[in-house]
Design a protein around this motif. Sequence first.
Motif, PDB file in Angstrom:
ATOM      1  N   VAL A   1       0.562   5.643   6.883  1.00 56.18           N
ATOM      2  CA  VAL A   1      -0.785   5.376   6.365  1.00 56.18           C
ATOM      3  C   VAL A   1      -1.175   3.926   6.646  1.00 56.18           C
ATOM      4  O   VAL A   1      -0.406   2.999   6.402  1.00 56.18           O
ATOM      5  CB  VAL A   1      -0.845   5.636   4.841  1.00 56.18           C
ATOM      6  N   GLY A   2      -2.371   3.737   7.187  1.00 59.26           N
ATOM      7  CA  GLY A   2      -2.859   2.401   7.501  1.00 59.26           C
ATOM      8  C   GLY A   2      -2.605   1.951   8.922  1.00 59.26           C
ATOM      9  O   GLY A   2      -3.093   0.897   9.333  1.00 59.26           O
ATOM     10  N   THR A   3      -1.852   2.736   9.698  1.00 56.77           N
ATOM     11  CA  THR A   3      -1.566   2.372  11.084  1.00 56.77           C
ATOM     12  C   THR A   3      -2.842   2.352  11.918  1.00 56.77           C
ATOM     13  O   THR A   3      -3.668   3.267  11.833  1.00 56.77           O
ATOM     14  CB  THR A   3      -0.566   3.365  11.710  1.00 56.77           C
TER      15      THR A   3
ATOM     16  N   ARG B   1      -8.002  -6.903   6.330  1.00 55.79           N
ATOM     17  CA  ARG B   1      -8.460  -5.564   6.699  1.00 55.79           C
ATOM     18  C   ARG B   1      -9.708  -5.155   5.902  1.00 55.79           C
ATOM     19  O   ARG B   1     -10.549  -4.419   6.385  1.00 55.79           O
ATOM     20  CB  ARG B   1      -7.351  -4.531   6.439  1.00 55.79           C
ATOM     21  N   GLU B   2      -9.784  -5.625   4.663  1.00 58.46           N
ATOM     22  CA  GLU B   2     -10.919  -5.285   3.816  1.00 58.46           C
ATOM     23  C   GLU B   2     -11.994  -6.363   3.829  1.00 58.46           C
ATOM     24  O   GLU B   2     -13.194  -6.063   3.840  1.00 58.46           O
ATOM     25  CB  GLU B   2     -10.450  -5.051   2.375  1.00 58.46           C
TER      26      GLU B   2
ATOM     27  N   ILE C   1      -7.792   4.552  12.004  1.00 54.53           N
ATOM     28  CA  ILE C   1      -6.763   4.219  11.023  1.00 54.53           C
ATOM     29  C   ILE C   1      -6.189   5.510  10.450  1.00 54.53           C
ATOM     30  O   ILE C   1      -6.917   6.447  10.118  1.00 54.53           O
ATOM     31  CB  ILE C   1      -7.321   3.310   9.908  1.00 54.53           C
TER      32      ILE C   1
ATOM     33  N   GLN D   1      -4.607   8.175   7.989  1.00 55.67           N
ATOM     34  CA  GLN D   1      -4.786   8.502   6.579  1.00 55.67           C
ATOM     35  C   GLN D   1      -3.540   9.172   5.993  1.00 55.67           C
ATOM     36  O   GLN D   1      -2.540   9.373   6.677  1.00 55.67           O
ATOM     37  CB  GLN D   1      -6.004   9.418   6.425  1.00 55.67           C
TER      38      GLN D   1
ATOM     39  N   SER E   1      -5.912  10.436  11.800  1.00 53.50           N
ATOM     40  CA  SER E   1      -6.637   9.163  11.841  1.00 53.50           C
ATOM     41  C   SER E   1      -8.139   9.413  11.843  1.00 53.50           C
ATOM     42  O   SER E   1      -8.611  10.463  12.289  1.00 53.50           O
ATOM     43  CB  SER E   1      -6.251   8.367  13.094  1.00 53.50           C
TER      44      SER E   1
END
Length: 505
Positions: free
Chosen positions: A110-112, A354-355, A478, A480, A485
């Motif tokens: 997750v997040g890749t 990232r945010e 990205i 999930q 992704s």
Amino acid sequence: MTEGLRYAREAVEVLALFFVFALGCLLAAVIVMYIVDVTQSRHAIRRNFPVVGRFRYLFEHLGEFFRQYFFALDREEMPFNRAERSWVYRASKGVDNTVAFGSTRRLDTVGTLLFVNGAYPPLEHEAQAAPAVTFGPDLPHPYTTDSIINVSAMSYGAISRPAVEALSNGARMAGIWLNTGEGGVSPYHLHGGGDLVWQLGTAKFGACDEDGDLDDDRFRRQAAHTSVKMIEIKLSQGAKPGKGGILPGEKVTAEIAEIRGIRTGQDALSPNRHPDVSSAADLLDLIDRLRTLSGKPVGIKAVIGSTDWLVELFELIRLRGAAAAPDFITVDGAAGGTGAAPLSLIDYMGLPLRESLPTVVDLLHSYGLRDRIRVIASGKLITPAEVAWALSMGADFANSARGFMFSLGCIQALQCNKNTCPTGITTHDKRLQRGLDPTHKAERVRRYAEQIKKEVGIIAHSCGVSHPRLLRREHCRIVQEDGRSIPMSQLYPEVSGSLSWRQSA
């Protein structure tokens, strides 16, 4: 023959006596440690397990080094894993940077991040370098550069003289800028003759009077250096959002104290914020003051938490006119940094890049300021993929500090906050600095920067665009929780501004 045996016997007796003496000293030391351990009350382990309990502290200290070299997998270690560091080392040395037999990176976590390859990538003759961007085009001294990767803030004091010299010369050779950090403009930042971004921290080192207030004359003299292309007002940094800079007293040499305007050997503790800035109006006033004094672009650097202050800032810019806006915003991710910082701030304070990066970019678009204010991304961007991600999210440039530290030979010994860095990068111990040859390391800095530019270009071309500045959010996906992704453009839909800055000016 008899004489030879006698000499041999005497030598054996001397060695035996030495051994007995050494054994006696060792036994005496053990007895002393035993007595000390069983009588002290500060350490329970040592009191319950005298002498033997002392090995716990040794193993605890050595553990981080053993994990780094023997136990941690290539993609496991924090804050930077072996695969990332190895890429930087190979890039900076100019050796083959290709690998074989597939990726060791987990692609279902997750997040890749994954980039989307285009069906018809541009041919080699169709590919282009990233075009130049201008800061402050209407100022007396605008700054134009085409570099997409630059050296992030590292002050002389936090890092050593040979490290600064290597970065200064390497940055010039690579055609990128070097941020001075909050310690002021030192002779070693100027050494290479390349482009500098002078960072003005909350203590205003190098530009303050005896009371710590901004001194217009001192500021003007520093800003007048031809190498100084822009001024960056540091509001906060990734290592410690909400707390000022910390330089331990053992690293404050007489020369550093003179450059900063502080006392030798005393901790350099910067205020939590600029004392003269407590509102959006104060911040815009300071930007205007520095821009008027220097005639050069002035921007701000901040870790993003709440966006309320940005909304207030942009609303005030709308009232005052776009000319009042900062020329750039450096968005620093809350992912730590090289400086000394409380663990509670490193681990828990502020938003990750990232945010925060897409948040700032979208706010600028919504206020019609995106073309007026340039965006620089900073925070653990040490590989081409991370830089390409930042560009696709809307940044104009990327800054890296630790990537360039690795190019200098940093081994992630985690001693940046002390004066004991084994590679000579963050220490002022002359013995340890001997290992850092500025001439050789400058070449490594140059090669690393050039390899980043090259491979970001490769990623962009593989995505089907002709140069890196054409990367968009739809080019990046990205992963999930279900292993699939989704495009970053779906997570962060792009915002269109309702009023251009030229209309509001």
